[in-house]
Design an enzyme around this catalytic site. Sequence first.
Site, PDB file in Angstrom:
ATOM      1  N   LYS A  76      47.659  46.146  48.995  1.00 11.44           N
ATOM      2  CA  LYS A  76      46.305  45.663  48.758  1.00 11.44           C
ATOM      3  C   LYS A  76      45.722  45.202  50.086  1.00 11.44           C
ATOM      4  CE  LYS A  76      43.822  42.506  45.614  1.00 11.44           C
ATOM      5  NZ  LYS A  76      43.970  41.484  44.549  1.00 11.44           N
ATOM      6  N   SER A 151      41.568  42.601  40.357  1.00  9.17           N
ATOM      7  CA  SER A 151      40.992  43.103  41.578  1.00  9.17           C
ATOM      8  C   SER A 151      41.895  44.051  42.370  1.00  9.17           C
ATOM      9  CB  SER A 151      40.621  41.921  42.482  1.00  9.17           C
ATOM     10  OG  SER A 151      41.777  41.202  42.865  1.00  9.17           O
ATOM     11  N   SER A 175      44.872  39.561  38.628  1.00  6.28           N
ATOM     12  CA  SER A 175      44.518  40.749  39.416  1.00  6.28           C
ATOM     13  C   SER A 175      45.622  41.764  39.649  1.00  6.28           C
ATOM     14  CB  SER A 175      43.953  40.321  40.764  1.00  6.28           C
ATOM     15  OG  SER A 175      42.599  39.976  40.604  1.00  6.28           O
TER      16      SER A 175
HETATM   17  N1  GLN Z   1      39.094  38.347  37.922  1.00  7.16           N
HETATM   18  C1  GLN Z   1      39.492  37.055  38.379  1.00  7.16           C
HETATM   19  C2  GLN Z   1      38.522  36.570  39.418  1.00  7.16           C
HETATM   20  O1  GLN Z   1      37.592  37.249  39.676  1.00  7.16           O
HETATM   21  C3  GLN Z   1      40.901  37.099  38.911  1.00  7.16           C
HETATM   22  C4  GLN Z   1      40.977  37.750  40.224  1.00  7.16           C
HETATM   23  C5  GLN Z   1      42.323  37.677  40.842  1.00  7.16           C
HETATM   24  O2  GLN Z   1      43.348  37.482  40.187  1.00  7.16           O
HETATM   25  N2  GLN Z   1      42.331  37.807  42.132  1.00  7.16           N
HETATM   26  O3  GLN Z   1      38.633  35.526  39.985  1.00  7.16           O
END
Ligand code: GLN
Length: 473
Positions: A76, A151, A175
Amino acid sequence: MSPSAAETGAAVRAGRRRARDVVEEHLAEIDAREADVHAYNLVLADVARAEADEIDRRVAAGEDPGPLAGVPVALKDNLCTRGIPTTCGSRILDGWKPPYDATVVGRLRDAGAVLIGKTNMDEFAMGSSTENSAFGPTRNPRDPTKVPGGSSGGSAAAVAARMTGVALGSDTGGSIRLPAALCGVVGVKPTYGRVSRYGLVAYASSLDQVGPLANSVGDAALVLDVIAGHDPADSTSIPEPSPGVSSALAEGVEGLRVGIVHELTWDADPDVVARVVAAGAALQGAGATVDEAHVPAAEYGLSAYYLIAPAEASSNLARYDGVRYGLRVDGADVNAMYHATRAAGFGPEVKLRIMLGTYALSAGYYDAYYGQAQRVRTLIIRDFEAAFSQFDVLLAPTCPSTAFPLGARTHDPMAMYLVDVCTIPANLAGIPAMSVPYGAGDDGMPVGVQVLGPALGERAMFRVAAALERSRP
Ligand code: GLN
């Protein structure tokens, strides 16, 4: 069936396959699929070829490169790679090359893995669909009209499309698990502190964890065993050695007490609930006892998370001011320069979160918002502790639905945030949780079943995950 990462590593290690051939096969898959999927921000073809040749040279010289010998790994794009751009899916880091590798990157290399690319993500990991990337969305390889989840959508899509052997993501509120579920792969968020965060660009530091995405439970276990363990460079790293999970996979689930979390399950779509119920039945068939579990405060998890995570983000992202990292847009004085840099460098969701976090932390509101959210967090921790006094592991959906069409939720932040409702409680409590593919929804798209363990309970969690994989529909 393509070989697993574990099989590839074993074959390369034994000199039965060349790492270079493994890399070329994955690069060919990238050539074939990447234009449609856009899993990568950067494909490191030459780096991968050179690293693979080095692995082959070492094997020929009688050395042992490790269990991931020649296995391509995608990172990532919020994991620091020395001398290689690390964008976090943002314009604000334009031109920045980290001066060091994240600890997990060094551990993967020491185990023989080959770095194949940096994967697309929601900007600074803020999002649930990978549509918030400054470099355009990633598409779900199982249906390119649908989102991959986020994400870590690029990592999940790259694994699902076999454009890499395995991948790493980061999980702050789901994410890793969410895109794993929507793309039909395995994704693991370890116990907070199990895996080093050194060199992971911070989003919300009390919630962030690095973990693997893979095509099988065994491959996810192998990667976790490589990256887990104490790191003096991360002050929140757990000092005890990690017991390892690969050796737990064959233990079975005989006698394990499994609870299906009521509060996280019954509001999901019926086709998703059906898969979770089927998973419970399969575990029962394999010798576990299955009952209903309760984590009442989990209902307030989403609200607490969307105060705590933006509050921490507003502090962490203050460092991107045009002085030390990446983009700088000049202005008449230093304040004008800060303003112009941030206005041009950050996307709309990141700006929204910084404002939300700054507001929640401001004098007069701090206790009503941030303080209250922290109290809810404590209640969630207690409720999980109570549940784990009755159960060894818990089950829930990973996501309330299957993958949705691109654009379907981009104009409604609340609808997008609700996608995380089942994953967020594990981050708030710091406990391990993983998503295992378990059949399909009514639309034929993958469904992920979430397995949650108590803090440091990765072994029991992986025993259940392995049993689910064996019973997969
Ligand atoms: N969708 C969640 C957020 O936008 C979690 C994102 C994540 O785990 N990085 O904060």
